[in-house]
Motif scaffolding. Structure first.
Motif, PDB file in Angstrom:
ATOM      1  N   GLY A  86       1.005  -1.066   0.049  1.00 55.13           N
ATOM      2  CA  GLY A  86       0.009   0.061  -0.146  1.00 55.13           C
ATOM      3  C   GLY A  86       0.855   1.431  -0.075  1.00 55.13           C
ATOM      4  O   GLY A  86       2.045   1.267  -0.605  1.00 55.13           O
ATOM      5  N   PRO A  87       0.487   2.275   0.384  1.00 51.91           N
ATOM      6  CA  PRO A  87       1.144   3.623   0.569  1.00 51.91           C
ATOM      7  C   PRO A  87       2.542   3.113   1.295  1.00 51.91           C
ATOM      8  O   PRO A  87       2.614   2.741   2.482  1.00 51.91           O
ATOM      9  CB  PRO A  87       0.370   4.539   1.144  1.00 51.91           C
ATOM     10  CG  PRO A  87      -1.056   4.006   1.111  1.00 51.91           C
ATOM     11  CD  PRO A  87      -0.753   2.554   0.977  1.00 51.91           C
ATOM     12  N   VAL A  88       3.631   3.758   0.640  1.00 49.14           N
ATOM     13  CA  VAL A  88       5.024   3.376   1.200  1.00 49.14           C
ATOM     14  C   VAL A  88       5.614   4.450   2.074  1.00 49.14           C
ATOM     15  O   VAL A  88       6.578   4.108   2.938  1.00 49.14           O
ATOM     16  CB  VAL A  88       6.088   3.004   0.168  1.00 49.14           C
ATOM     17  CG1 VAL A  88       5.760   1.807  -0.649  1.00 49.14           C
ATOM     18  CG2 VAL A  88       6.266   3.985  -0.825  1.00 49.14           C
ATOM     19  N   ARG A  89       5.087   5.663   2.126  1.00 48.52           N
ATOM     20  CA  ARG A  89       5.537   6.645   2.821  1.00 48.52           C
ATOM     21  C   ARG A  89       5.391   6.092   4.282  1.00 48.52           C
ATOM     22  O   ARG A  89       4.638   5.785   4.807  1.00 48.52           O
ATOM     23  CB  ARG A  89       4.756   7.852   2.729  1.00 48.52           C
ATOM     24  CG  ARG A  89       5.094   9.129   3.609  1.00 48.52           C
ATOM     25  CD  ARG A  89       4.565  10.451   3.215  1.00 48.52           C
ATOM     26  NE  ARG A  89       4.824  10.941   1.962  1.00 48.52           N
ATOM     27  CZ  ARG A  89       6.029  11.265   1.319  1.00 48.52           C
ATOM     28  NH1 ARG A  89       7.089  11.199   2.307  1.00 48.52           N
ATOM     29  NH2 ARG A  89       6.013  11.370   0.084  1.00 48.52           N
ATOM     30  N   GLY A  90       6.906   6.342   4.977  1.00 46.30           N
ATOM     31  CA  GLY A  90       7.024   5.978   6.284  1.00 46.30           C
ATOM     32  C   GLY A  90       7.147   4.610   6.418  1.00 46.30           C
ATOM     33  O   GLY A  90       7.707   4.028   7.564  1.00 46.30           O
ATOM     34  N   ARG A  91       6.892   3.834   5.613  1.00 51.79           N
ATOM     35  CA  ARG A  91       6.975   2.042   5.728  1.00 51.79           C
ATOM     36  C   ARG A  91       8.753   1.889   5.586  1.00 51.79           C
ATOM     37  O   ARG A  91       9.440   2.606   4.988  1.00 51.79           O
ATOM     38  CB  ARG A  91       6.629   1.543   4.582  1.00 51.79           C
ATOM     39  CG  ARG A  91       4.874   1.711   4.410  1.00 51.79           C
ATOM     40  CD  ARG A  91       3.994   1.293   5.725  1.00 51.79           C
ATOM     41  NE  ARG A  91       4.214  -0.338   5.920  1.00 51.79           N
ATOM     42  CZ  ARG A  91       3.101  -1.068   5.652  1.00 51.79           C
ATOM     43  NH1 ARG A  91       2.260  -0.534   4.742  1.00 51.79           N
ATOM     44  NH2 ARG A  91       3.341  -2.165   5.904  1.00 51.79           N
ATOM     45  N   LYS A  92       8.838   0.853   6.345  1.00 54.42           N
ATOM     46  CA  LYS A  92      10.620   0.488   6.593  1.00 54.42           C
ATOM     47  C   LYS A  92      10.739  -0.928   5.301  1.00 54.42           C
ATOM     48  O   LYS A  92      10.174  -1.925   5.713  1.00 54.42           O
ATOM     49  CB  LYS A  92      10.705   0.124   7.778  1.00 54.42           C
ATOM     50  CG  LYS A  92      10.643   1.233   8.991  1.00 54.42           C
ATOM     51  CD  LYS A  92      10.768   0.946  10.337  1.00 54.42           C
ATOM     52  CE  LYS A  92       9.407   0.293  10.779  1.00 54.42           C
ATOM     53  NZ  LYS A  92       9.428   0.164  12.335  1.00 54.42           N
ATOM     54  N   VAL A  93      11.661  -0.435   4.659  1.00 56.82           N
ATOM     55  CA  VAL A  93      11.986  -1.512   3.667  1.00 56.82           C
ATOM     56  C   VAL A  93      13.286  -1.810   3.966  1.00 56.82           C
ATOM     57  O   VAL A  93      14.477  -1.115   3.936  1.00 56.82           O
ATOM     58  CB  VAL A  93      11.958  -0.882   2.434  1.00 56.82           C
ATOM     59  CG1 VAL A  93      12.143  -1.915   1.295  1.00 56.82           C
ATOM     60  CG2 VAL A  93      10.340  -0.686   2.082  1.00 56.82           C
ATOM     61  N   LEU A  94      13.868  -3.142   3.847  1.00 62.92           N
ATOM     62  CA  LEU A  94      15.239  -3.602   3.999  1.00 62.92           C
ATOM     63  C   LEU A  94      15.378  -4.370   2.689  1.00 62.92           C
ATOM     64  O   LEU A  94      14.810  -5.361   2.170  1.00 62.92           O
ATOM     65  CB  LEU A  94      15.349  -4.767   5.274  1.00 62.92           C
ATOM     66  CG  LEU A  94      16.584  -5.444   5.214  1.00 62.92           C
ATOM     67  CD1 LEU A  94      17.802  -4.178   5.631  1.00 62.92           C
ATOM     68  CD2 LEU A  94      16.686  -6.444   6.318  1.00 62.92           C
ATOM     69  N   LEU A  95      16.649  -3.781   2.166  1.00 65.40           N
ATOM     70  CA  LEU A  95      17.076  -4.333   0.754  1.00 65.40           C
ATOM     71  C   LEU A  95      18.211  -5.321   1.158  1.00 65.40           C
ATOM     72  O   LEU A  95      18.914  -5.297   2.036  1.00 65.40           O
ATOM     73  CB  LEU A  95      17.834  -3.375   0.071  1.00 65.40           C
ATOM     74  CG  LEU A  95      16.934  -2.009  -0.033  1.00 65.40           C
ATOM     75  CD1 LEU A  95      17.852  -0.980  -0.987  1.00 65.40           C
ATOM     76  CD2 LEU A  95      15.887  -2.202  -1.303  1.00 65.40           C
ATOM     77  N   LEU A  96      18.153  -6.375   0.363  1.00 65.28           N
ATOM     78  CA  LEU A  96      19.020  -7.538   0.446  1.00 65.28           C
ATOM     79  C   LEU A  96      19.826  -7.520  -0.786  1.00 65.28           C
ATOM     80  O   LEU A  96      19.267  -7.790  -1.969  1.00 65.28           O
ATOM     81  CB  LEU A  96      18.265  -8.984   0.860  1.00 65.28           C
ATOM     82  CG  LEU A  96      17.495  -9.123   1.895  1.00 65.28           C
ATOM     83  CD1 LEU A  96      16.809 -10.341   1.997  1.00 65.28           C
ATOM     84  CD2 LEU A  96      18.295  -8.856   3.311  1.00 65.28           C
ATOM     85  N   VAL A  97      20.950  -6.981  -0.670  1.00 58.31           N
ATOM     86  CA  VAL A  97      21.923  -6.798  -1.748  1.00 58.31           C
ATOM     87  C   VAL A  97      23.000  -7.563  -2.072  1.00 58.31           C
ATOM     88  O   VAL A  97      24.126  -7.764  -1.117  1.00 58.31           O
ATOM     89  CB  VAL A  97      22.438  -5.250  -1.528  1.00 58.31           C
ATOM     90  CG1 VAL A  97      23.235  -4.585  -2.876  1.00 58.31           C
ATOM     91  CG2 VAL A  97      21.298  -4.348  -1.290  1.00 58.31           C
ATOM     92  N   GLY A  98      23.061  -8.273  -3.201  1.00 56.99           N
ATOM     93  CA  GLY A  98      24.199  -8.971  -3.441  1.00 56.99           C
ATOM     94  C   GLY A  98      25.117  -8.144  -4.206  1.00 56.99           C
ATOM     95  O   GLY A  98      24.886  -6.883  -4.452  1.00 56.99           O
ATOM     96  N   LYS A  99      26.267  -8.773  -4.780  1.00 53.16           N
ATOM     97  CA  LYS A  99      27.326  -7.766  -5.231  1.00 53.16           C
ATOM     98  C   LYS A  99      27.181  -7.552  -6.667  1.00 53.16           C
ATOM     99  O   LYS A  99      28.084  -6.767  -7.283  1.00 53.16           O
ATOM    100  CB  LYS A  99      28.840  -8.435  -4.733  1.00 53.16           C
ATOM    101  CG  LYS A  99      29.071  -9.777  -5.692  1.00 53.16           C
ATOM    102  CD  LYS A  99      30.402 -10.222  -5.344  1.00 53.16           C
ATOM    103  CE  LYS A  99      30.834 -11.699  -5.926  1.00 53.16           C
ATOM    104  NZ  LYS A  99      32.142 -12.056  -5.718  1.00 53.16           N
ATOM    105  N   GLY A 100      26.425  -8.337  -7.265  1.00 55.04           N
ATOM    106  CA  GLY A 100      26.194  -8.425  -8.808  1.00 55.04           C
ATOM    107  C   GLY A 100      25.325  -7.367  -9.203  1.00 55.04           C
ATOM    108  O   GLY A 100      24.683  -6.680  -8.564  1.00 55.04           O
ATOM    109  N   ASN A 101      24.512  -7.629 -10.386  1.00 49.17           N
ATOM    110  CA  ASN A 101      23.754  -6.854 -11.041  1.00 49.17           C
ATOM    111  C   ASN A 101      22.244  -6.830 -10.378  1.00 49.17           C
ATOM    112  O   ASN A 101      21.381  -6.245 -10.327  1.00 49.17           O
ATOM    113  CB  ASN A 101      23.495  -6.932 -12.614  1.00 49.17           C
ATOM    114  CG  ASN A 101      24.941  -6.413 -13.089  1.00 49.17           C
ATOM    115  OD1 ASN A 101      25.715  -5.699 -12.278  1.00 49.17           O
ATOM    116  ND2 ASN A 101      25.076  -6.280 -14.575  1.00 49.17           N
TER     117      ASN A 101
END
Length: 134
Positions: free
Chosen positions: A54-69
């Motif tokens: 739903g609306p993302v303003r104020g929501r907390k998002v954790l990115l899981l980031v690998g080293k590639g593209n």
């Protein structure tokens, strides 16, 4: 950023090999830069996240980031979500200097983002995993 509610059932599923072949066709056959593909993937991932959250303003998002593209895709998505008001953090599988060149470009486009890695003292389980909404 919300695009309505989404169900994961509405998206086609491809294998990793099929996705690599599609990427290569776009990059080599159609001359689309990898960075542009990552931006597009990130924008669409952010749109889907908005549909799920739903609306993302104020929501907390954790990115899981690998080293590639694929990590670059996540960083691009994080930037779009942050622009829409989400609070974004990132957990990297590697240090930024080990990222692909395009993923490093996308990391630089997210100023102020702190990239956490296991090498930076992160523990398992860690409070960072209980923090996000997505």
């Amino acid at each position: 950023m919300s695009a309505g509610r989404h169900s994961l059932k509405t998206f086609p599923v491809v294998t990793a090999g099929e996705m690599r072949a599609l990427d290569q066709e776009m990059i080599r056959g159609r001359k689309v830069r990898a960075l542009r593909l990552m931006e597009t993937a990130g924008r669409e991932a952010a749109r889907v996240a908005g549909g799920l959250l739903g609306p993302v303003r104020g929501r907390k998002v954790l990115l899981l980031v690998g080293k590639g593209n694929n990590g670059g895709d996540a960083l691009a998505a994080g930037r779009y979500l942050a622009r829409s008001g989400a609070k974004v953090r990132a957990l990297g599988s590697h240090r930024a200097k080990e990222f692909s060149p395009d993923a490093r470009i996308l990391l630089r486009r997210l100023p102020g983002l702190r990239l956490l890695t296991y090498g930076s003292g992160l523990r398992t389980p860690d409070p960072v995993f209980s923090w996000p909404d997505l």
